[in-house]
Design a protein around this motif. Sequence first.
Motif, PDB file in Angstrom:
ATOM      1  N   LEU A  63       0.831  -1.211   0.000  1.00 56.75           N
ATOM      2  CA  LEU A  63       0.000   0.000   0.000  1.00 56.75           C
ATOM      3  C   LEU A  63       0.861   1.255   0.000  1.00 56.75           C
ATOM      4  N   ALA A  87      -1.427  -3.059  -7.443  1.00 60.91           N
ATOM      5  CA  ALA A  87      -2.849  -3.355  -7.183  1.00 60.91           C
ATOM      6  C   ALA A  87      -3.135  -4.813  -7.536  1.00 60.91           C
ATOM      7  N   ARG A  90      -1.511  -7.097  -4.976  1.00 59.41           N
ATOM      8  CA  ARG A  90      -2.273  -7.127  -3.707  1.00 59.41           C
ATOM      9  C   ARG A  90      -3.475  -8.065  -3.827  1.00 59.41           C
ATOM     10  N   ILE A 104     -17.657  -1.994   3.381  1.00 61.24           N
ATOM     11  CA  ILE A 104     -18.419  -0.997   2.615  1.00 61.24           C
ATOM     12  C   ILE A 104     -19.852  -1.003   3.164  1.00 61.24           C
ATOM     13  N   LEU A 118     -14.165 -10.133  -7.371  1.00 57.98           N
ATOM     14  CA  LEU A 118     -14.495  -9.464  -8.641  1.00 57.98           C
ATOM     15  C   LEU A 118     -13.253  -9.289  -9.503  1.00 57.98           C
TER      16      LEU A 118
ATOM     17  N   PRO B   2     -16.691  -2.915  -9.505  1.00 55.33           N
ATOM     18  CA  PRO B   2     -17.901  -3.297  -8.764  1.00 55.33           C
ATOM     19  C   PRO B   2     -19.094  -2.408  -9.151  1.00 55.33           C
ATOM     20  N   HIS B 290     -13.232   6.973   1.937  1.00 56.09           N
ATOM     21  CA  HIS B 290     -12.751   5.841   2.718  1.00 56.09           C
ATOM     22  C   HIS B 290     -13.039   4.522   1.991  1.00 56.09           C
ATOM     23  N   ASP B 291     -14.268   4.407   1.471  1.00 53.84           N
ATOM     24  CA  ASP B 291     -14.646   3.173   0.759  1.00 53.84           C
ATOM     25  C   ASP B 291     -13.774   2.965  -0.478  1.00 53.84           C
ATOM     26  N   VAL B 294     -10.605   1.550   0.518  1.00 54.36           N
ATOM     27  CA  VAL B 294     -10.739   0.108   0.787  1.00 54.36           C
ATOM     28  C   VAL B 294     -10.638  -0.664  -0.529  1.00 54.36           C
ATOM     29  N   LEU B 295     -11.358  -0.176  -1.548  1.00 52.85           N
ATOM     30  CA  LEU B 295     -11.317  -0.870  -2.844  1.00 52.85           C
ATOM     31  C   LEU B 295      -9.890  -0.937  -3.372  1.00 52.85           C
ATOM     32  N   LYS B 296      -9.170   0.180  -3.225  1.00 51.56           N
ATOM     33  CA  LYS B 296      -7.780   0.188  -3.714  1.00 51.56           C
ATOM     34  C   LYS B 296      -6.925  -0.786  -2.911  1.00 51.56           C
ATOM     35  N   ALA B 297      -7.143  -0.810  -1.595  1.00 51.43           N
ATOM     36  CA  ALA B 297      -6.373  -1.725  -0.754  1.00 51.43           C
ATOM     37  C   ALA B 297      -6.656  -3.174  -1.141  1.00 51.43           C
ATOM     38  N   LEU B 298      -7.874  -3.444  -1.572  1.00 56.58           N
ATOM     39  CA  LEU B 298      -8.224  -4.817  -1.966  1.00 56.58           C
ATOM     40  C   LEU B 298      -7.628  -5.195  -3.317  1.00 56.58           C
ATOM     41  N   GLY B 299      -7.164  -4.201  -4.060  1.00 57.64           N
ATOM     42  CA  GLY B 299      -6.531  -4.507  -5.342  1.00 57.64           C
ATOM     43  C   GLY B 299      -7.237  -3.937  -6.551  1.00 57.64           C
ATOM     44  N   PHE B 300      -8.282  -3.152  -6.332  1.00 56.42           N
ATOM     45  CA  PHE B 300      -8.933  -2.518  -7.481  1.00 56.42           C
ATOM     46  C   PHE B 300      -8.033  -1.403  -8.008  1.00 56.42           C
ATOM     47  N   SER B 301      -8.018  -1.274  -9.319  1.00 58.49           N
ATOM     48  CA  SER B 301      -7.107  -0.297  -9.927  1.00 58.49           C
ATOM     49  C   SER B 301      -7.642   1.123  -9.748  1.00 58.49           C
ATOM     50  N   ALA B 380      -4.551   4.612  -0.933  1.00 53.41           N
ATOM     51  CA  ALA B 380      -5.330   3.919   0.096  1.00 53.41           C
ATOM     52  C   ALA B 380      -4.877   4.347   1.495  1.00 53.41           C
ATOM     53  N   VAL B 381      -3.579   4.472   1.679  1.00 50.77           N
ATOM     54  CA  VAL B 381      -3.086   4.829   3.018  1.00 50.77           C
ATOM     55  C   VAL B 381      -3.559   6.224   3.425  1.00 50.77           C
ATOM     56  N   PHE B 384      -7.246   6.086   4.536  1.00 51.32           N
ATOM     57  CA  PHE B 384      -7.451   5.563   5.886  1.00 51.32           C
ATOM     58  C   PHE B 384      -6.961   6.565   6.934  1.00 51.32           C
TER      59      PHE B 384
END
Lengths: 235, 388
Positions: A63, A87, A90, A104, A118, B2, B290-291, B294-301, B380-381, B384
């Motif tokens: 991150l 990304a 991760r 969310i 997804l 998403p 914030h959301d 989260v998406l970026k932290a999960l790996g969304f571009s 992402a950081v 948060f």
Amino acid sequence: MSSTAATRTVVELNGVTRAYSRGGERIVVLDALDFAIEEGERVAIMGPSGSGKTTLLNLIGGLDKPELGSVRVAGEELTELTPPELARWRAGNVGIVFQGFNLIPVLSAQENVELPLLLAPLSRSERRAHAAHALELVGLADRASHRPGQLSGGQEQRVAIARAIVSDPTLILADEPTGDLDRASADSVMALLARLNEELGKTVIIVTHDPLAAASAQRSVHLDKGRWKSDGEGA
Amino acid sequence: MPIHLIFRNLVRHKLRTALTVGSLAIAVFLLCVLRALVVSLDAGVRNSTSDRLIVQSAVSLFVNLPASYVGKLKAVEGVDSVARLQWFGGYYQDPSSFFAQFGVDPEKFLGMYPEFKIVEGSRERFLTERTACIIGRQTADRYGFKVGDTVPIIGTIFQRLDGLPWEFQVAGIYELESIVWDETTIFFPFDYLEESLESGAASGPPGSGVIYIHLAEGVNPVNIAAEVDGLFENGPQRVQTTTEAEFNAQFVSMVGNIPFFVTTIGGGVLAAILLAVINTMLLAGREQRHDMGVLKALGFSDWAVFGVMLGQGVLLCVVGGALGIGLAQLSSPEIAKLLGTMFPGFEMTSEILTNACTLSLGIGLLSGALPAAATRKLLAVDAFRRGA
């Protein structure tokens, strides 16, 4: 740190320095830090506020990037990856559990858990099945349709853990996972992380203030002002 | 990406979304109506043909041309036919019940205007009976006039000396194939008016207000116009000859720069709604920071989260725009009835609706792009840290 014949080094940091500028002042958060974690370990990183624990976790999770040094995780040198590559990396290698749960709010527990899937080449029914299985693992199969606002703190954190493991990552990073929970919920979450480590073989890194939480780890290391404390085993 | 998050985030604040969609719908509806008004003003100019010229007094449209000019105009080479036209200026029952009435040479006038279609009644009767008239569909529907009815019109410029209203028998009802006139006007034989004046049964200015010329095929209208103007250079009444388009454009300009005025109002409405939607989307962007982290932290571009924010702006505006367009489309027949006299060509054209669609989409893209661009750059950081 080098790997042994029996185990593989999953995380290897060498000479990592990270600093921020605040009000014109340069604040060194991590100072030439070395660190290594073997595959299947459960490690607790402890230290006071501002010691650099979360920054360290962010670097391991891709991150954030260091100013100096190398960060090699799951066989990939993260400092050399572009943001889109990071990304993708991760999505395939790391599951993150945050202190504030970070679910969310407009999605149900099931949908939150499905989010990382997804990014994988799965059909909708496959995603649903994987998410349902992950929720079952954390004991929340009956709360799948609930939204985060309808769950207790402990339940929210367990959904977050389900989301972290649903894509079967190499590494689970947990940043103060018990910080917002009462004792009973905190124990339950730590037991869950221990189970994931012991039964599924996940490498788990937990950043925590909580000595009881840290006690459940196989190894604890202590950070202070961006360096390992003398009793730590980081390097 | 998403995609379900786009919809879910929009309904996160139902009242705010409903108010924004409602504002957009009203704004798009207003823009459609205002645009239709502007288009209706220009309809006569747009549908004009180059084979019709209008001769009027060079002094003013309100100064009549001598009757003798008709014969002279017929003799000009290249002129196919000539029709007199006189503004009558009366009213039906009450001065507020206004619709235009013109005395014309029926056969010549209808001959040069094939756009007029007699859909009920008899064209022949209009051509042959002195007091016959044809009525536009809108006026016939508005007052319930039917073929065979007698329409009493109280004269203002032309008054009967017996104090009675003029009476015209409805010989036919016309509709227009294109908006060269409007469907509110009554046309009656000019001869009836002329004879009444000559016999002393009525008072009013002699001559005709304008004379319409239909040109023979292949004739250059500019040359004929210049020739006609030259013909009466030293006559009792100097004339100004214009093409039908120029003549109709004069009428549009006579009522002031309404297109500019209406377009300015429309621009204001557009700017206001654009700012309102941008504000809504910026608020949404801040709330979802914030959301998105989260998406970026999960790996969304970066582009995936950009798409989530942009999609919200687009969906919001497409829904609002669609409602506004639907409202405009549904209400346009009623608006046309209400404004028929002032804006006879009022019509919600497919071009207006298509432009409204494009506009809605544009507002959506613009309003969504601002928070989307900020979200794309977000780390992402940072999400948060600041959101904590």
